[in-house]
Design a protein around this motif. Structure first.
Motif, PDB file in Angstrom:
ATOM      1  N   GLN A 123       0.836  -1.202   0.000  1.00  0.00           N
ATOM      2  CA  GLN A 123       0.000   0.000   0.000  1.00  0.00           C
ATOM      3  C   GLN A 123       0.868   1.247   0.000  1.00  0.00           C
ATOM      4  O   GLN A 123       0.675   2.167  -0.794  1.00  0.00           O
ATOM      5  CB  GLN A 123      -0.907  -0.038   1.233  1.00  0.00           C
ATOM      6  CG  GLN A 123      -1.767   1.166   1.464  1.00  0.00           C
ATOM      7  CD  GLN A 123      -2.323   1.135   2.877  1.00  0.00           C
ATOM      8  OE1 GLN A 123      -1.935   1.932   3.714  1.00  0.00           O
ATOM      9  NE2 GLN A 123      -3.206   0.183   3.153  1.00  0.00           N
ATOM     10  N   GLU A 124       1.850   1.295   0.888  1.00  0.00           N
ATOM     11  CA  GLU A 124       2.703   2.477   0.987  1.00  0.00           C
ATOM     12  C   GLU A 124       3.592   2.623  -0.239  1.00  0.00           C
ATOM     13  O   GLU A 124       3.994   3.743  -0.589  1.00  0.00           O
ATOM     14  CB  GLU A 124       3.541   2.414   2.257  1.00  0.00           C
ATOM     15  CG  GLU A 124       2.712   2.536   3.524  1.00  0.00           C
ATOM     16  CD  GLU A 124       3.546   2.741   4.764  1.00  0.00           C
ATOM     17  OE1 GLU A 124       4.783   2.887   4.642  1.00  0.00           O
ATOM     18  OE2 GLU A 124       2.964   2.752   5.859  1.00  0.00           O
ATOM     19  N   LEU A 128      -1.170  -0.827  -5.252  1.00  0.00           N
ATOM     20  CA  LEU A 128      -2.447  -0.926  -4.556  1.00  0.00           C
ATOM     21  C   LEU A 128      -3.222  -2.196  -4.881  1.00  0.00           C
ATOM     22  O   LEU A 128      -3.874  -2.771  -3.998  1.00  0.00           O
ATOM     23  CB  LEU A 128      -3.288   0.312  -4.865  1.00  0.00           C
ATOM     24  CG  LEU A 128      -2.673   1.638  -4.385  1.00  0.00           C
ATOM     25  CD1 LEU A 128      -3.585   2.802  -4.723  1.00  0.00           C
ATOM     26  CD2 LEU A 128      -2.391   1.611  -2.890  1.00  0.00           C
ATOM     27  N   SER A 131      -1.716  -4.898  -2.934  1.00  0.00           N
ATOM     28  CA  SER A 131      -2.052  -4.680  -1.527  1.00  0.00           C
ATOM     29  C   SER A 131      -3.470  -5.145  -1.239  1.00  0.00           C
ATOM     30  O   SER A 131      -3.734  -5.809  -0.222  1.00  0.00           O
ATOM     31  CB  SER A 131      -1.910  -3.195  -1.183  1.00  0.00           C
ATOM     32  OG  SER A 131      -2.416  -2.929   0.106  1.00  0.00           O
ATOM     33  N   ASN A 151      -6.879  -1.754   7.672  1.00  0.00           N
ATOM     34  CA  ASN A 151      -5.856  -1.684   6.627  1.00  0.00           C
ATOM     35  C   ASN A 151      -6.456  -1.834   5.236  1.00  0.00           C
ATOM     36  O   ASN A 151      -6.037  -1.159   4.285  1.00  0.00           O
ATOM     37  CB  ASN A 151      -4.803  -2.761   6.863  1.00  0.00           C
ATOM     38  CG  ASN A 151      -4.015  -2.531   8.139  1.00  0.00           C
ATOM     39  OD1 ASN A 151      -3.900  -1.401   8.609  1.00  0.00           O
ATOM     40  ND2 ASN A 151      -3.477  -3.598   8.711  1.00  0.00           N
ATOM     41  N   ASN A 154      -7.801   1.397   4.229  1.00  0.00           N
ATOM     42  CA  ASN A 154      -6.770   2.332   3.775  1.00  0.00           C
ATOM     43  C   ASN A 154      -6.420   2.117   2.306  1.00  0.00           C
ATOM     44  O   ASN A 154      -6.263   3.069   1.534  1.00  0.00           O
ATOM     45  CB  ASN A 154      -5.513   2.172   4.629  1.00  0.00           C
ATOM     46  CG  ASN A 154      -5.682   2.739   6.025  1.00  0.00           C
ATOM     47  OD1 ASN A 154      -6.562   3.555   6.267  1.00  0.00           O
ATOM     48  ND2 ASN A 154      -4.845   2.302   6.948  1.00  0.00           N
ATOM     49  N   THR A 155      -6.281   0.847   1.920  1.00  0.00           N
ATOM     50  CA  THR A 155      -5.949   0.567   0.521  1.00  0.00           C
ATOM     51  C   THR A 155      -7.099   0.960  -0.401  1.00  0.00           C
ATOM     52  O   THR A 155      -6.888   1.561  -1.460  1.00  0.00           O
ATOM     53  CB  THR A 155      -5.605  -0.923   0.349  1.00  0.00           C
ATOM     54  OG1 THR A 155      -4.381  -1.188   1.041  1.00  0.00           O
ATOM     55  CG2 THR A 155      -5.424  -1.283  -1.121  1.00  0.00           C
ATOM     56  N   ARG A 158      -7.090   4.658  -0.942  1.00  0.00           N
ATOM     57  CA  ARG A 158      -6.074   5.123  -1.878  1.00  0.00           C
ATOM     58  C   ARG A 158      -6.384   4.714  -3.309  1.00  0.00           C
ATOM     59  O   ARG A 158      -5.900   5.342  -4.253  1.00  0.00           O
ATOM     60  CB  ARG A 158      -4.704   4.602  -1.438  1.00  0.00           C
ATOM     61  CG  ARG A 158      -4.248   5.257  -0.138  1.00  0.00           C
ATOM     62  CD  ARG A 158      -2.842   4.882   0.252  1.00  0.00           C
ATOM     63  NE  ARG A 158      -2.408   5.668   1.402  1.00  0.00           N
ATOM     64  CZ  ARG A 158      -1.202   5.590   1.953  1.00  0.00           C
ATOM     65  NH1 ARG A 158      -0.304   4.762   1.435  1.00  0.00           N
ATOM     66  NH2 ARG A 158      -0.882   6.328   2.990  1.00  0.00           N
TER      67      ARG A 158
END
Length: 710
Positions: A123-124, A128, A131, A151, A154-155, A158
């Motif tokens: 992810q970071e 994506l 992820s 988590n 979060n993905t 993004r």
């Protein structure tokens, strides 16, 4: 070490070390691990435990070193590799983290922690889709794992799938209602969805759950920044910096706030501290570049953006957009277009790139860019509230270019509605405020003898409604060799804020503090003038302070730029401003604000001396630039310079909503432009008292020749 400990087997020593560590007895645990390592250098379990202890006590580099050595053993457990991956991620070593995490899940395909860590790392790193696959596997393996749902959210966020991201956060909180990270992330998402009150409430809940959760403070500050409430935003960031004085994210947000407040030296100090703390942090480099850009240090800013563009994660997209904007400000239209094209080649869903490119591009019917932007706001497209609003404004401009005003105003109406929904605005309060300003600065106060302020003839204030032609006037003046153009300075606004409530401070004005305010202003702006005799401060909203300007800077010159009300308001309504122009996103409120502005300017016109205050009509400049440019230079007390007529060729930074028009040849058809869109401006025209059916006044027919104008 006692004899009994020395006689322990390695297995016994490790067992006791783990027991001591779990009981909070770190010193005893470390001594036992060191005893094991004396007997067996490189022993995997001892090194792993030493790494966990170093991590717990904040020594991340030592922790990574211990874990790397632990994982050298052929039989190192998969969980050790997973822990190494997480520590490398925390240290910013994403490539090493990914290698370790992939090794972990290859060794143990059912390792939940391994898949979770790999999902976060990918992810970071901006990978994506991979992820997403990892984190979906985690929630399938362990459905009640709240952190995994967070988590996954979060993905998804993004990826721009905000509705699904919200489901992930809400599922995490259903499993763990006081899960601080989940609350904080939901706050961030709600802010993106244009729900600031709910977002701030969620950030507060996160802080209550974990008062040391840094992201929650940053998200609370972000809510206030989005609402242009910078004092409140600073409180949140400063609260975080009390217990985390070198937190990179907090320093970056603080630098951004200070930049928007015009406190550029302080902003630069914070940005440099953030970069020093984490040189590879792309977002910190972006923020440093933005501050340097605001200081007109273009080369240094570009270098910072280049470093950000070369980083890992999500900073490169923003860096490439920033490069394009910087090139646009420098007048390099071709370079800017190429930069935005590069962004879209790498990040085709970049609303910011489309928004800026639309301002440079002239759209025609059938332009593929229109279809692409329209696809981005359909179901499955971008979901961020700010991105959607920006795309609606870009599409409004595109369809106006393409000659379809009905479609254009459908998008503009929606874009304005979306923007207006993000803030509170009270037109009654604004009307009363303007009435208070008029009452606070009567003719008797303006005419009162003033204390001389040496150097107060340096500034020339160009003010008026936004989009009225203030950039055009500044550009003409700044083309004169004796005049420096400083752009839109927040200096006066900051001084007024520090001096107390406005206009209440007028009642406390005495010659001594008037002169003090004037000196403070000159101290701040004089370095910007270099060796020039005059300096233009082109903050349009300084029209609110014209009377105060005359009191604190008695030799300063004030130029009020006037433009046809309907043309001015149309230009405001079709523009998504980067600065706070809260009155411009509703036609009724826009017309009402313009009427208030006219009342105030009528007052200043009546009380300010003619040798310190003049008015320039945009339409007159367009149709007879030479006469008006001579009038302007005469008013500034300077000899004539023909360079003023070639203002569009003057090389300088331009940082306003009129950034591109300042260098683009236009026609006098910009006069009376509103008439072509009158059917879509009913509330505005009614509010301005304009009859769209009335005959065109002769002045609106002037100037058929091509000119350069804004």
């Amino acid at each position: 070490m006692n004899t009994q400990q020395q006689n322990l087997t390695i297995e016994q020593a490790l067992g006791q070390a783990n027991a001591h560590w779990n009981a909070g007895q770190a010193d005893q645990a470390e001594r036992l691990c060191q005893q094991v390592l004396v007997q067996w250098p490189g022993q995997t379990d001892a090194l792993h435990l030493m790494g966990l202890m170093a991590h717990a006590y904040g020594n991340l580099d030592l922790a990574i070193d211990h874990l790397r050595r632990a994982c050298l053993a052929p039989r190192a457990p998969a969980i050790y590799l997973s822990n190494l991956a997480e520590m490398c991620r925390q240290g910013g070593h994403l490539a090493d983290a990914e290698i370790a995490a992939r090794r972990a899940v290859a060794m143990d395909n059912s390792l939940v922690a391994g898949w979770n860590n790999l999902g976060i790392i990918l992810q970071e790193a901006g990978k994506l889709e991979e992820s997403l696959t990892c984190l979906e596997r985690v929630v399938a393996l362990q459905p009640d794992y709240a952190e995994a749902h967070n988590n996954l959210g979060n993905t998804l966020k993004r990826l721009g799938r905000l509705d699904e991201a919200r489901q992930g956060y809400e599922q995490a909180l259903a499993l763990a209602p006081t899960y601080a990270e989940g609350l904080s992330n939901l706050s961030n998402l709600l802010n993106d969805l244009g729900q600031p009150d709910e977002a701030l409430a969620m950030a507060r809940r996160a802080i209550d759950a974990n008062p040391r959760l840094s992201d929650a403070y940053i998200n609370a500050a972000a809510v206030e920044v989005a609402r242009d409430r910078y004092v409140e935003a600073l409180r949140w960031v400063d609260g975080l910096l009390v217990h985390a004085p070198i937190h990179v994210g907090a320093l970056g947000v603080r630098a951004t706030i200070l930049r928007r407040l015009g406190r550029l030296d302080e902003a630069l100090a914070d940005a440099r501290r953030a970069v020093a703390a984490s040189p590879d942090n792309g977002e910190a480099q972006n923020i440093l570049g933005e501050v340097l850009q605001a200081q007109d240090k273009a080369d240094e800013a570009m270098a910072a953006f280049d470093r950000a563009a070369a980083s890992i994660g999500f900073a490169p997209e923003k860096a490439l957009v920033n490069r394009g904007i910087l090139l646009m400000e420098q007048g390099d239209r071709d370079g800017a277009k190429a930069a935005f094209d590069q962004v879209l080649a790498q990040f085709p869903r970049s609303a910011s790139a489309w928004f800026n490119l639309a301002d440079l591009h002239r759209f025609t019917p059938g332009d593929p860019g229109i279809a692409t932007m329209e696809a981005l706001i359909r179901t499955g497209g971008v979901q961020s509230h700010a991105d959607r609003a920006a795309l609606h404004f870009a599409l409004g401009k595109a369809w106006m270019d393409a000659g379809d005003p009905e479609r254009a105003f459908t998008y503009l109406a929606e874009g304005n509605r979306q923007k207006r929904a993000t803030f509170a605005y009270d037109p009654d309060a604004i009307d009363q405020w303007i009435a208070n300003i008029i009452a606070a600065f009567p003719a008797a106060l303006i005419d009162r003898p003033a204390t001389a302020v040496p150097g107060s003839d340096l500034p020339v204030f160009v003010l008026g409604m936004p989009r009225s032609g203030t950039t055009l006037i500044e550009q003409i003046l700044a083309s004169h060799p004796a005049i420096a153009g400083a752009g839109e300075l927040a200096t006066l606004q900051n001084l007024v804020h520090q001096a107390g409530g406005y206009p209440a401070l007028a009642s406390a004005l005495i010659p001594e503090n008037e002169a003090m305010l004037g000196r403070h202003y000159l101290d701040a702006v004089t370095p910007l003038a270099g060796n020039h005799r005059r300096l233009v401060d082109k903050m349009p909203s300084n029209f609110l302070f014209a009377g105060l300007i005359h009191r604190i800077l008695p030799e300063a010159r004030i130029i009020h730029v006037r433009r046809d009300p309907a043309d001015t308001c149309l230009s405001c309504y079709t523009k998504l401003f980067t600065r706070e122009q809260l009155f411009s996103y509703d036609q009724v409120e826009l017309a009402r604000f313009h009427r208030g502005y006219e009342r105030l300017m009528e007052h200043w016109r009546a009380v300010l001396p003619a040798d310190r205050f003049i008015e320039v009509h945009y339409e007159d400049v367009v149709t007879d630039i030479k006469a008006q440019a001579r009038r302007l230079t005469d008013f500034c007390g300077l000899d004539w310079s023909p360079a003023c007529l070639d203002f569009h060729q003057t090389a300088r930074t331009i940082r306003t909503a009129s950034i591109n028009q300042a260098r683009t040849p236009l026609y006098a058809s910009s006069i009376g432009r509103w008439r072509a869109y009158a059917p879509y401006l009913g509330p505005l025209l009614e509010g301005l008292g304009i009859d769209a059916q009335a005959p065109v006044a002769p002045a609106a027919k002037r100037g058929k020749k091509p000119v350069v104008a804004l």
